[in-house]
Write an enzyme that holds these catalytic residues in place. Structure first.
Site, mmCIF file in Angstrom:
data_model
loop_
_atom_site.group_PDB
_atom_site.id
_atom_site.type_symbol
_atom_site.label_atom_id
_atom_site.label_comp_id
_atom_site.label_asym_id
_atom_site.label_seq_id
_atom_site.Cartn_x
_atom_site.Cartn_y
_atom_site.Cartn_z
ATOM 1 N N TYR A 114 1.256 -1.128 -5.167
ATOM 2 C CA TYR A 114 2.422 -0.972 -4.279
ATOM 3 C C TYR A 114 3.009 -2.320 -3.860
ATOM 4 C CZ TYR A 114 1.895 4.102 -3.707
ATOM 5 O OH TYR A 114 1.862 5.462 -3.915
ATOM 6 N N ARG B 161 6.245 18.608 -3.453
ATOM 7 C CA ARG B 161 6.149 18.046 -2.103
ATOM 8 C C ARG B 161 6.557 19.068 -1.036
ATOM 9 N NH1 ARG B 161 8.329 12.017 -3.647
ATOM 10 N NH2 ARG B 161 6.305 10.983 -3.844
ATOM 11 N N HIS C 248 2.637 10.920 -6.653
ATOM 12 C CA HIS C 248 3.444 9.733 -6.926
ATOM 13 C C HIS C 248 4.127 9.916 -8.272
ATOM 14 C CE1 HIS C 248 4.561 5.543 -7.711
ATOM 15 N NE2 HIS C 248 4.115 5.756 -8.928
ATOM 16 N N LYS D 90 -2.345 12.371 -5.147
ATOM 17 C CA LYS D 90 -2.809 11.492 -4.064
ATOM 18 C C LYS D 90 -4.005 12.100 -3.301
ATOM 19 C CE LYS D 90 1.696 9.240 -3.354
ATOM 20 N NZ LYS D 90 2.704 8.819 -2.352
ATOM 21 N N GLU E 138 3.310 0.691 -14.509
ATOM 22 C CA GLU E 138 2.306 1.507 -13.812
ATOM 23 C C GLU E 138 1.319 2.142 -14.799
ATOM 24 O OE1 GLU E 138 4.617 4.124 -11.297
ATOM 25 O OE2 GLU E 138 5.204 2.473 -9.981
HETATM 26 P P1 GDP Z 1 8.539 7.743 -3.667
HETATM 27 O O1 GDP Z 1 9.109 7.002 -4.834
HETATM 28 O O2 GDP Z 1 9.202 9.073 -3.427
HETATM 29 O O3 GDP Z 1 7.028 7.898 -3.746
HETATM 30 O O4 GDP Z 1 8.849 6.899 -2.325
HETATM 31 P P2 GDP Z 1 8.850 5.317 -2.013
HETATM 32 O O5 GDP Z 1 8.721 4.522 -3.279
HETATM 33 O O6 GDP Z 1 9.991 5.048 -1.107
HETATM 34 O O7 GDP Z 1 7.538 5.115 -1.138
HETATM 35 C C1 GDP Z 1 6.256 5.059 -1.723
HETATM 36 C C2 GDP Z 1 5.305 5.882 -0.903
HETATM 37 O O8 GDP Z 1 5.191 5.297 0.408
HETATM 38 C C3 GDP Z 1 5.753 7.325 -0.611
HETATM 39 O O9 GDP Z 1 5.459 8.223 -1.657
HETATM 40 C C4 GDP Z 1 4.972 7.651 0.641
HETATM 41 O O10 GDP Z 1 3.607 7.978 0.364
HETATM 42 C C5 GDP Z 1 5.026 6.315 1.391
HETATM 43 N N1 GDP Z 1 6.157 6.233 2.322
HETATM 44 C C6 GDP Z 1 7.487 6.184 2.041
HETATM 45 N N2 GDP Z 1 8.243 6.094 3.137
HETATM 46 C C7 GDP Z 1 7.365 6.074 4.172
HETATM 47 C C8 GDP Z 1 7.519 5.982 5.590
HETATM 48 O O11 GDP Z 1 8.634 5.895 6.112
HETATM 49 N N3 GDP Z 1 6.370 5.991 6.341
HETATM 50 C C9 GDP Z 1 5.120 6.074 5.780
HETATM 51 N N4 GDP Z 1 4.047 6.073 6.580
HETATM 52 N N5 GDP Z 1 4.939 6.154 4.448
HETATM 53 C C10 GDP Z 1 6.035 6.167 3.649
#
Ligand code: GDP
Length: 137
Positions: A49, A102, A115, A9, A126
């Protein structure tokens, strides 16, 4: 052999962490089958997304993902999807285990450096969102 999709990222690219992250990927037995550096458009980020469109952080996340260059990766390994998510660690770096990408590199729950696809279905979608089959070697 399974395929997954990964992104380095903007927060990690900006801090010159591409090499360190690729080193972890290769030393953990993944083959880098596809790789390109690009900067996402708003349209690409929002499409990518789309599943998160109702989440409160959708606008902030898509803006962040367009804020600078990223590295897009197709990774291959046995159980690549789970293996890559394990190597990345939890979404929130505060919850990520020692030794994960991370834990070591992420700045926040949003600027979390990498990601990774979370299912076989999403991995296939994807990969095809950004790569044609001829770009995967
Ligand atoms: P991942 O699968 O671990 O990447 O997590 P998710 O699919 O839940 O979320 C996608 C991406 O959104 C994450 O990698 C973060 O960059 C972002 N994200 C997730 N949760 C939050 C949150 O609570 N706040 C913010 N600002 N960004 C978030």
């Amino acid at each position: 052999m399974e395929r997954t999709f990964a992104i380095i990222k903007p927060d990690a690219v900006e801090r010159n962490l591409i090499g360190k992250i690729l080193e972890r990927i290769e030393s953990n037995g993944f083959k880098i089958a596809g790789m390109k550096k690009t900067q996402l458009s708003q349209k690409e980020a929002k499409g990518f997304y789309y599943v998160h469109k109702e989440r409160p952080f959708f606008d902030s996340l898509t803006e962040f993902m367009c804020s600078g260059p990223v590295v897009l990766l197709v990774l291959e390994k046995e159980n690549a999807i789970t293996a890559w998510r394990d190597l990345m660690g939890a979404t929130n770096p505060e919850d990520a285990k020692e030794g994960t990408i991370r834990k070591d590199f992420a700045l926040s729950i949003e600027k979390n450096s990498t990601h990774g696809s979370d299912s076989a279905e999403n991995a296939a979608y994807e990969v095809s969102y950004f790569f044609s089959e001829t770009e995967i070697l």
